[in-house]
Design an enzyme around this catalytic site. Structure first.
Site, PDB file in Angstrom:
ATOM      1  N   LYS A  83       1.441   4.142  -2.750  1.00 55.63           N
ATOM      2  CA  LYS A  83       1.322   5.514  -2.619  1.00 55.63           C
ATOM      3  C   LYS A  83       2.566   6.592  -2.737  1.00 55.63           C
ATOM      4  CE  LYS A  83      -2.023   7.283  -1.137  1.00 55.63           C
ATOM      5  NZ  LYS A  83      -3.140   7.893  -1.783  1.00 55.63           N
TER       6      LYS A  83
ATOM      7  N   TYR B 222       0.770  -1.335  -0.084  1.00 53.51           N
ATOM      8  CA  TYR B 222       0.009  -0.127   0.006  1.00 53.51           C
ATOM      9  C   TYR B 222       0.901   1.368   0.023  1.00 53.51           C
ATOM     10  CZ  TYR B 222      -2.449   3.967   2.138  1.00 53.51           C
ATOM     11  OH  TYR B 222      -3.001   5.129   2.478  1.00 53.51           O
TER      12      TYR B 222
HETATM   13  P1  NAD Z   1     -11.191   4.528   1.686  1.00 52.56           P
HETATM   14  O1  NAD Z   1     -10.991   2.977   1.262  1.00 52.56           O
HETATM   15  O2  NAD Z   1     -12.447   4.756   2.737  1.00 52.56           O
HETATM   16  O3  NAD Z   1     -11.913   4.941   0.562  1.00 52.56           O
HETATM   17  C1  NAD Z   1     -11.399   4.980  -0.705  1.00 52.56           C
HETATM   18  C2  NAD Z   1     -12.608   5.518  -1.869  1.00 52.56           C
HETATM   19  O4  NAD Z   1     -12.141   5.356  -3.021  1.00 52.56           O
HETATM   20  C3  NAD Z   1     -13.676   4.591  -1.940  1.00 52.56           C
HETATM   21  O5  NAD Z   1     -14.919   5.179  -1.920  1.00 52.56           O
HETATM   22  C4  NAD Z   1     -13.436   3.611  -3.301  1.00 52.56           C
HETATM   23  O6  NAD Z   1     -14.769   3.224  -3.980  1.00 52.56           O
HETATM   24  C5  NAD Z   1     -12.936   4.781  -4.111  1.00 52.56           C
HETATM   25  N1  NAD Z   1     -11.986   4.103  -5.007  1.00 52.56           N
HETATM   26  C6  NAD Z   1     -11.229   2.977  -4.774  1.00 52.56           C
HETATM   27  N2  NAD Z   1     -10.621   2.522  -6.219  1.00 52.56           N
HETATM   28  C7  NAD Z   1     -11.151   3.584  -7.138  1.00 52.56           C
HETATM   29  C8  NAD Z   1     -10.814   3.943  -8.526  1.00 52.56           C
HETATM   30  N3  NAD Z   1     -10.150   3.011  -9.158  1.00 52.56           N
HETATM   31  N4  NAD Z   1     -11.571   4.883  -8.982  1.00 52.56           N
HETATM   32  C9  NAD Z   1     -12.571   5.509  -8.303  1.00 52.56           C
HETATM   33  N5  NAD Z   1     -12.717   5.592  -7.079  1.00 52.56           N
HETATM   34  C10 NAD Z   1     -12.059   4.512  -6.453  1.00 52.56           C
HETATM   35  O7  NAD Z   1     -10.210   5.391   2.012  1.00 52.56           O
HETATM   36  P2  NAD Z   1      -9.746   6.450   2.941  1.00 52.56           P
HETATM   37  O8  NAD Z   1      -9.570   6.036   4.253  1.00 52.56           O
HETATM   38  O9  NAD Z   1     -11.136   7.559   2.943  1.00 52.56           O
HETATM   39  O10 NAD Z   1      -8.619   7.213   2.154  1.00 52.56           O
HETATM   40  C11 NAD Z   1      -8.923   8.380   1.327  1.00 52.56           C
HETATM   41  C12 NAD Z   1      -7.526   8.658   0.887  1.00 52.56           C
HETATM   42  O11 NAD Z   1      -6.710   9.177   1.684  1.00 52.56           O
HETATM   43  C13 NAD Z   1      -6.410   7.512   0.366  1.00 52.56           C
HETATM   44  O12 NAD Z   1      -5.524   8.096  -0.839  1.00 52.56           O
HETATM   45  C14 NAD Z   1      -5.427   7.388   1.376  1.00 52.56           C
HETATM   46  O13 NAD Z   1      -4.304   6.730   1.021  1.00 52.56           O
HETATM   47  C15 NAD Z   1      -5.388   8.742   2.056  1.00 52.56           C
HETATM   48  N6  NAD Z   1      -5.224   8.658   3.462  1.00 52.56           N
HETATM   49  C16 NAD Z   1      -5.890   7.975   4.278  1.00 52.56           C
HETATM   50  C17 NAD Z   1      -5.666   7.994   5.850  1.00 52.56           C
HETATM   51  C18 NAD Z   1      -6.544   7.316   6.733  1.00 52.56           C
HETATM   52  O14 NAD Z   1      -6.093   7.393   7.631  1.00 52.56           O
HETATM   53  N7  NAD Z   1      -7.703   6.742   6.198  1.00 52.56           N
HETATM   54  C19 NAD Z   1      -4.701   8.758   6.369  1.00 52.56           C
HETATM   55  C20 NAD Z   1      -3.616   9.412   5.206  1.00 52.56           C
HETATM   56  C21 NAD Z   1      -4.125   9.478   3.804  1.00 52.56           C
HETATM   57  O1  DAU Z   2      -1.146   6.510   8.724  1.00 48.96           O
HETATM   58  C1  DAU Z   2      -2.055   6.745   7.677  1.00 48.96           C
HETATM   59  C2  DAU Z   2      -2.545   5.525   7.236  1.00 48.96           C
HETATM   60  O2  DAU Z   2      -3.711   5.067   8.311  1.00 48.96           O
HETATM   61  C3  DAU Z   2      -3.341   5.478   5.893  1.00 48.96           C
HETATM   62  O3  DAU Z   2      -2.631   5.887   4.870  1.00 48.96           O
HETATM   63  C4  DAU Z   2      -4.109   4.245   5.679  1.00 48.96           C
HETATM   64  O4  DAU Z   2      -4.744   4.348   4.458  1.00 48.96           O
HETATM   65  C5  DAU Z   2      -5.004   3.875   7.078  1.00 48.96           C
HETATM   66  O5  DAU Z   2      -5.718   2.710   6.690  1.00 48.96           O
HETATM   67  C6  DAU Z   2      -4.123   3.853   8.221  1.00 48.96           C
HETATM   68  O6  DAU Z   2      -3.035   2.603   8.020  1.00 48.96           O
HETATM   69  P1  DAU Z   2      -3.044   1.804   9.418  1.00 48.96           P
HETATM   70  O7  DAU Z   2      -2.466   0.514   8.932  1.00 48.96           O
HETATM   71  O8  DAU Z   2      -2.140   2.633  10.380  1.00 48.96           O
HETATM   72  O9  DAU Z   2      -4.623   1.676   9.892  1.00 48.96           O
HETATM   73  P2  DAU Z   2      -5.368   0.388  10.557  1.00 48.96           P
HETATM   74  O10 DAU Z   2      -6.490   1.028  11.029  1.00 48.96           O
HETATM   75  O11 DAU Z   2      -5.453  -0.723   9.468  1.00 48.96           O
HETATM   76  O12 DAU Z   2      -4.183  -0.055  11.921  1.00 48.96           O
HETATM   77  C7  DAU Z   2      -3.985   0.681  12.890  1.00 48.96           C
HETATM   78  C8  DAU Z   2      -3.108   0.005  13.780  1.00 48.96           C
HETATM   79  O13 DAU Z   2      -3.844  -0.995  14.368  1.00 48.96           O
HETATM   80  C9  DAU Z   2      -2.123  -0.465  13.217  1.00 48.96           C
HETATM   81  O14 DAU Z   2      -0.734  -0.704  13.899  1.00 48.96           O
HETATM   82  C10 DAU Z   2      -2.312  -2.025  12.683  1.00 48.96           C
HETATM   83  C11 DAU Z   2      -3.207  -2.283  14.318  1.00 48.96           C
HETATM   84  N1  DAU Z   2      -4.657  -3.129  14.147  1.00 48.96           N
HETATM   85  C12 DAU Z   2      -5.427  -2.935  12.804  1.00 48.96           C
HETATM   86  C13 DAU Z   2      -6.367  -3.956  12.902  1.00 48.96           C
HETATM   87  C14 DAU Z   2      -7.371  -3.536  11.635  1.00 48.96           C
HETATM   88  C15 DAU Z   2      -4.732  -4.023  15.020  1.00 48.96           C
HETATM   89  O15 DAU Z   2      -3.856  -4.408  16.113  1.00 48.96           O
HETATM   90  N2  DAU Z   2      -5.855  -5.060  14.803  1.00 48.96           N
HETATM   91  C16 DAU Z   2      -6.558  -4.804  13.621  1.00 48.96           C
HETATM   92  O16 DAU Z   2      -7.618  -5.547  13.592  1.00 48.96           O
END
Ligand code: NAD
Ligand code: DAU
Length: 344
Positions: free
Chosen positions: A157, A153
């Protein structure tokens, strides 16, 4: 101005669409989403009847579709949230991460060059910097920290970020990038840690904690991420990267215990399970550039944002119950039950 927001049916994109549609009634927000497992039109419900909002279903990696859309819509600004976002899924099946996160981004960039877009913003992540050691609390990610990724992942990115910067240098495309820490808040898909804890604890189910639970994440309320992106898109300098984070570092175990306590659920629900492969130890953002250059300040701390988020999940059970009762069950079976991480 006319904005193309991609991935606006997902967690952060959905919150950003709500924020923009409500804050800027004079701007038009076009939400393009493929509606993968993570995309949910229920998330867009609060804005779907607004005159400055439109939804389009499509894939950012579908070149013909994207060029047709740009030809028709005359966008001024593109904000790209669309991505495969879950680290665990990328470990199981990396290919779609390359297709969407890298090729989807380059497809958008090509369309932006051809149609003379005024600003392309890439929503990136702190994970591109790799991780920090647990015993060095003095270290933080700055915009100068080298890219050093761990998972498929984060590698996808980081590749996308490099293309974005290359399109600035090579073609003069006006780009910006934000690299944010872990978000939490409303509409967060329950495969991710915080909504997983809330949804499972409310059903008195075990909480799978990977490894020892000592890994550290730096949590930011999604609203504060939205305000940061808004500022960067409007006032950020072209070709620049801005880190986004609010110094809310917690170990995973601290997060789990905080949520269980708030829900009045016992810590005996915690189950330590096999660690994530290549598990990043610590993320910690230094947001000084965003604060000093653009005046950004987060509104919430972890302690104020978490109770609000728990309340949202209590008030919106239907939203997440629909998810965990559907296709998500197959994912949970494959990733947790078959791996001995949790019972059915
Ligand atoms: P998410 O998985 O909740 O949402 C992703 C969305 O993108 C979904 O609605 C999905 O249908 C859409 N999508 C996926 N593939 C696609 C494609 N090929 N064309 C059009 N749409 C598509 O993700 P999120 O957690 O909301 O993350 C959004 C963005 O922010 C991502 O780029 C992620 O890398 C970044 N980001 C996330 C976090 C976090 O903590 N969740 C933190 C920092 C950055
Ligand atoms: O830091 C930004 C990132 O944060 C984003 O770029 C990603 O899209 C987003 O998914 C998130 O990534 P993480 O891997 O940090 O998030 P996640 O919620 O999957 O996990 C958070 C932490 O918790 C990580 O250390 C793994 C742990 N974990 C996660 C899950 C799903 C557990 O211990 N148990 C679990 O079941």
């Amino acid at each position: 101005m006319k904005f193309l927001v991609t991935g606006g049916a997902g967690f952060i994109g959905g919150n950003f669409v709500h924020y923009m549609v409500n804050k800027y009634p004079e701007d038009m927000i076009v939400n393009l989403d493929k509606l993968t497992y993570a995309g949910n039109l229920e998330t867009c419900k609060p804005v779907e009847d607004k005159p400055n909002y439109k939804f389009v279903k499509g894939d950012i990696a579908d070149r013909e579709f994207i060029f047709d859309l740009f030809e028709k819509e005359h966008f001024d600004v593109v904000v790209n949230f669309a991505a495969e976002s879950h680290v665990d899924r990328s470990i199981e099946d990396p290919e779609i991460f390359v297709k969407t996160n890298v090729m989807g981004t380059t497809t958008l960039l090509d369309a932006c060059v051809k149609y003379g877009i005024k600003r392309y913003h890439q929503v990136s992540t702190d994970e591109v910097y790799g991780d920090l050691p647990l015993d060095r609390p003095d270290l933080f990610f700055t915009e100068e920290t080298p890219l050093h990724t761990s998972s498929p992942y984060s590698s996808a990115k980081a590749s996308a970020d490099l293309f974005v910067l290359a399109y600035h240098r090579t073609y003069g495309l006006p780009v910006t990038i934000s690299r944010c820490s872990n978000n939490y808040g409303p509409y967060h898909f329950p495969e991710k840690l915080i909504p997983l804890i809330i949804s499972r604890a409310l059903n008195d189910e075990t909480i799978p904690v990977y490894g020892t639970g000592e890994n550290v994440r730096d949590w930011l309320h999604v609203y504060d991420h939205c305000t940061a992106i808004d500022l960067i898109v409007r006032n950020g300098r072209e070709g620049e990267v801005y880190n986004v984070g609010g110094h809310n570092e917690r170990t995973n175990l601290q997060v789990v215990k905080t949520v269980l306590k708030a829900l009045n659920k016992p810590e005996s629900l915690i189950t330590f399970v096999e660690d994530r492969k290549g598990h990043d130890r610590r993320y910690a953002i230094d947001p000084t550039k965003l604060e000093t250059e653009l005046g950004w300040q987060p509104k919430y701390t972890f302690d104020t944002g978490i109770p609000m988020t728990i309340q949202w999940y209590l008030d919106n059970k239907e939203w997440w119950e629909n998810i965990i009762s559907g296709e998500y069950q197959n994912y949970f079976e494959k990733m947790y039950v078959e791996k001995g991480r949790a019972e059915k």
